[in-house]
Design a protein around this motif. Structure first.
Motif: not given
Length: 439
Positions: A307, A346-347, A349-350, A355
């Motif tokens: 990330t 940003p994320k 695993t989103s 993200d």
């Protein structure tokens, strides 16, 4: 198995067609007029891919499971079970300025080229290998000078042009030795040709309307290069905590003598193109070996679970060791490169698309191997980039990077180059080799 073979055949067929279609571009074009490419073997292309370009070009210690690392062969082993095929395209807009004859001279230029074609496949869980084709250097310049002839009322005109470059076809291997230690080696076949031409004439008849009677003395030098060069790489990736990993990497390109064949021809012609004297061939396909200097790169970066990453790369190349195929020095000095960059997802695993977009930022400072009136030319640039995930499971990416910078200043006879370099890359991931399980 049949499905795997079809996929391999389709990918290789598309790759070969792309190479065949783009080879004239790779061999013939650079990134626009660059007077400095007249020195040595020309301007060096950045070794990284479009992803690396967006974060200052760093890639000696850092790698991603979704992109191919072409800077440190050891980090190929960091890739997952996916096979990846990458294509990069590059373009550059440039403004050149120089103080000449008491005034400021300006020129704008644009050039584009295929950046690279690359394919990486996993041999097993610890070993990955890759094949790539990319331009290595380019020569593209055209200049004209006028100088008074001492003791006369006349002036001489001098024209200098250069075209060509070297290309690099590579086979790289990366192996994970232990849980955190990686080693790799790259063998590359370098090939291509560089043509430098110059001519001169005394401006006598221009004011009489009989300029076609003036004599032009021309020299044509063409060098063909082909040989194998090597690169060694290593990396260490200790875990600092559950989330944070330290990355340390290094590469070494040993000094190499590259086979070359050189032809030198002199000729006298009129301005209308009439041959005044037969060609005087000083050398024709004369064999020799050009010396490419050793290069070392070091990198360190800090990574947080795919990330966030921030890193620093430092590189040294001893261009003072460069020698032409006839053993002559190239009037170059040692170069230094310092780059820093970062990327943020940003994320990872989103399930939300925004993200998963990756953003990059970078900065680079280079002391180039070129000397002008004893002053070493500097190149300073900044970069931004982003990657958009595409396709099933969002493991494919299209990447855009933009680099803006300047090298040289308007001091003495230095040439100031202000440039904007744009790059577009495609990373296509697929799981080729999987066992079929019958439930």
């Amino acid at each position: 198995m049949l499905r795997i073979y079809k996929r391999i055949r389709q990918t290789l067929t598309h790759s070969l067609l792309a190479i065949a279609a783009s080879s004239p571009v790779v061999l013939a074009q650079g990134l626009g007029n660059s007077p400095y490419s007249a020195l040595g073997i020309g301007e060096l292309y950045n070794e990284g891919n479009v992803t690396n370009m967006g974060m200052g070009g760093i890639g000696i210690s850092n790698a991603s499971p979704f992109y191919l690392n072409m800077q440190n062969p050891a980090l190929l082993a960091r890739r997952t079970r996916f096979t990846v095929f990458e294509v990069g395209l590059m373009g550059q807009s440039k403004s050149l300025s120089q103080n000449l004859n008491g005034g400021l001279q300006n020129q704008r230029d644009f050039g584009g080229n295929l950046g690279y074609l690359a394919l990486a496949v996993p041999a097993n869980t610890r070993w990955n290998l890759s094949l790539s084709l990319k331009p290595y250097t380019y020569v593209d310049y055209s200049t004209r000078q006028y100088r008074p002839i001492a003791g006369t009322i006349y002036e001489a005109e001098y024209n200098y042009t250069g075209r060509g470059g070297l290309n690099k076809a590579s086979l790289a291997n990366g192996v994970r030795i232990t849980k955190n230690i990686y080693v790799g080696v790259e063998a590359a076949f370098v090939f291509g040709n560089i043509t430098n031409a110059s001519d001169s004439r005394v401006l006598i008849n221009d004011n009489t309307g009989a300029g076609v009677q003036d004599t032009r003395v021309s020299r044509l030098n063409r060098a063909n290069y082909s040989d194998i060069i090597w690169k060694l790489g290593g990396a260490w990736r200790p875990k600092l905590s559950e989330k944070w990993t330290l990355n340390v990497g290094a590469t070494y390109d040993p000094q190499t003598r590259v086979n070359a064949q050189e032809t030198d021809v002199y000729q006298q012609t009129s301005l209308g193109g009439t041959i005044i004297s037969s060609s005087d061939t000083l050398r024709i396909n004369a064999g020799g070996r050009a010396t490419l200097p050793q290069r070392t790169n070091f990198g360190i970066s800090l990574e947080k679970n795919n990330t966030f990453l921030v890193g620093l790369d430092v590189g040294f190349q001893q261009w003072s060791q460069f020698r032409t195929s006839t053993g002559q020095p190239g009037n170059l000095t040692n170069g230094v490169s310092i780059a820093t960059g970062m990327e943020i997802t940003p994320k990872a695993t989103s399930t939300r698309y925004r993200d998963l977009i990756t953003y990059r930022l970078g900065f680079q400072y280079n002391r180039l191997p070129y000397l002008v009136e004893g002053v070493q030319i500097k190149d300073i640039n900044a970069s931004v980039g982003l990657s958009l995930p595409l396709g099933a499971y969002l493991v494919n990416h299209v990447t855009l990077s933009v680099v803006g910078g300047q090298r040289g200043v308007l001091t003495g006879t230095q040439i100031k180059e202000q440039y904007v370099r744009m790059a577009l890359g495609f990373s296509l991931n697929d799981w080729w080799f999987r066992k079929q399980v019958v439930d």
